[in-house]
Enzyme design. Structure first.
Site, mmCIF file in Angstrom:
data_model
loop_
_atom_site.group_PDB
_atom_site.id
_atom_site.type_symbol
_atom_site.label_atom_id
_atom_site.label_comp_id
_atom_site.label_asym_id
_atom_site.label_seq_id
_atom_site.Cartn_x
_atom_site.Cartn_y
_atom_site.Cartn_z
ATOM 1 N N HIS A 178 67.220 31.782 24.460
ATOM 2 C CA HIS A 178 66.517 32.983 25.868
ATOM 3 C C HIS A 178 68.477 33.205 25.996
ATOM 4 O O HIS A 178 68.857 32.690 25.724
ATOM 5 C CB HIS A 178 66.474 31.843 26.981
ATOM 6 C CG HIS A 178 66.499 33.038 28.272
ATOM 7 N ND1 HIS A 178 65.320 33.944 27.668
ATOM 8 C CD2 HIS A 178 67.335 32.947 28.856
ATOM 9 C CE1 HIS A 178 65.527 34.497 29.317
ATOM 10 N NE2 HIS A 178 66.447 34.130 29.820
ATOM 11 N N ASN A 234 62.445 27.709 22.042
ATOM 12 C CA ASN A 234 63.100 28.943 22.492
ATOM 13 C C ASN A 234 64.342 29.105 22.513
ATOM 14 O O ASN A 234 64.621 28.498 23.599
ATOM 15 C CB ASN A 234 62.481 29.312 23.782
ATOM 16 C CG ASN A 234 62.143 30.534 23.923
ATOM 17 O OD1 ASN A 234 62.352 31.411 23.262
ATOM 18 N ND2 ASN A 234 63.149 30.732 25.430
ATOM 19 N N ASP A 242 61.422 29.363 31.010
ATOM 20 C CA ASP A 242 62.396 29.587 30.114
ATOM 21 C C ASP A 242 63.282 28.557 31.466
ATOM 22 O O ASP A 242 64.217 27.846 31.895
ATOM 23 C CB ASP A 242 63.134 30.521 31.439
ATOM 24 C CG ASP A 242 62.707 32.297 29.775
ATOM 25 O OD1 ASP A 242 62.653 31.386 29.096
ATOM 26 O OD2 ASP A 242 62.932 33.488 30.350
ATOM 27 N N SER A 272 71.388 30.413 25.448
ATOM 28 C CA SER A 272 70.064 29.000 25.214
ATOM 29 C C SER A 272 69.418 28.941 24.139
ATOM 30 O O SER A 272 67.893 29.216 24.356
ATOM 31 C CB SER A 272 70.103 28.306 26.863
ATOM 32 O OG SER A 272 71.102 28.975 27.889
HETATM 33 C C1 GAR Z 1 67.160 37.614 21.208
HETATM 34 O O1 GAR Z 1 68.745 38.026 21.864
HETATM 35 C C2 GAR Z 1 65.944 36.684 21.948
HETATM 36 O O2 GAR Z 1 67.263 35.918 23.227
HETATM 37 C C3 GAR Z 1 65.202 37.368 23.311
HETATM 38 O O3 GAR Z 1 65.150 38.003 22.342
HETATM 39 C C4 GAR Z 1 66.102 38.758 21.162
HETATM 40 C C5 GAR Z 1 65.153 38.621 20.068
HETATM 41 O O4 GAR Z 1 66.130 39.500 18.924
HETATM 42 N N1 GAR Z 1 64.967 36.752 23.305
HETATM 43 C C6 GAR Z 1 63.733 36.428 24.670
HETATM 44 O O5 GAR Z 1 64.336 37.520 25.171
HETATM 45 C C7 GAR Z 1 62.624 35.892 25.096
HETATM 46 N N2 GAR Z 1 62.473 35.341 26.406
HETATM 47 P P1 GAR Z 1 64.916 39.262 17.363
HETATM 48 O O6 GAR Z 1 63.822 39.175 17.086
HETATM 49 O O7 GAR Z 1 66.625 40.155 16.847
HETATM 50 O O8 GAR Z 1 65.531 37.547 17.019
#
Ligand code: GAR
Length: 218
Positions: A102, A100, A138, A129
């Protein structure tokens, strides 16, 4: 790839593959949100979605997802903006294959609203991360991180916008190591080339990951 949102991380992988920079293949995009823009980034044949809001039974949703994922026989399952908690059975089934991204410097700020929380905590540094997924949210071993400084006039939105392009580089570099078979998880620790990582790998300004390895004594 599991995604609930825009899919810019997925796009970063697709672009890197297109440039010949990443030797990987996206074999499916799976979403709990049928309207997720991420799905539209791949051909229809690679898309799978079920509206999780209409599924009362969490275990049933997870088992449909697990079946769909198994059908495409992935080497790795990457969560990129997948905003639904994966149940223990799913995580157990794919343990060691499931990673994942995060948006925080784990173990700081697990869960949601990481940018606002980093600001509220007065952090000087923020980041993202890539980690192996375990049942606890997480909390799996961290493979690699990217850091960015927090500026005095940052808002959560500005911070998120500045972090996202660096997330894309982190994601691409981490997936390259995954597909090269160089990363694994043993005894709850991330390993590179069979050696436990002493600390998460860091992404440098050129988008390259550097590692500190814990050499095991002979
Ligand atoms: C990213 O910033 C990722 O780190 C976060 O969602 C966004 C997805 O962006 N993930 C989380 O918050 C997971 N808990 P994207 O859909 O444009 O790739």
């Amino acid at each position: 790839m599991l995604a609930s949102g825009g899919g810019s991380n997925l796009q970063a992988l697709l672009d890197a593959i297109g440039r010949g920079q990443l030797e990987a293949e996206i074999v499916g995009v799976f979403s709990d949100k049928p309207a997720a823009p991420a799905l539209l980034r791949v051909p229809e044949a690679l898309r799978w979605s079920v509206d999780a809001r209409l599924e009362q039974d969490r275990a049933h949703f997870d088992s449909m997802l697990a079946q769909a994922v198994t059908r495409v026989r992935p080497d790795w399952i990457v969560c990129a903006g997948y905003m639904r908690i994966l149940g223990d059975a799913f995580v157990e089934q794919f343990r060691g294959q499931l990673v994942n991204i995060h948006p925080s410097l784990l173990p700081r700020h697990r869960g949601l609203h990481t940018h606002a929380r980093a600001l509220a905590a007065g952090d000087m540094l923020h980041g993202a991360s890539v980690h192996f997924v375990i049942a606890e949210l997480d909390a799996g071993s961290v493979i690699a991180q990217v850091e960015i400084p927090i500026k005095p006039d940052d808002s959560a939105q500005r911070l998120a916008a500045r972090l996202l392009p660096r997330e894309h580089q982190l994601m691409t570099a981490a997936v390259q190591l995954l597909v090269e078979g160089r990363l694994s998880e043993h005894d709850g620790k991330a390993h590179l080339d069979g050696h436990p990582l002493f600390m998460p790998m860091r992404l440098d300004l050129h988008g390259t990951l550097t590692a500190a390895l814990q050499k095991t004594r002979a």
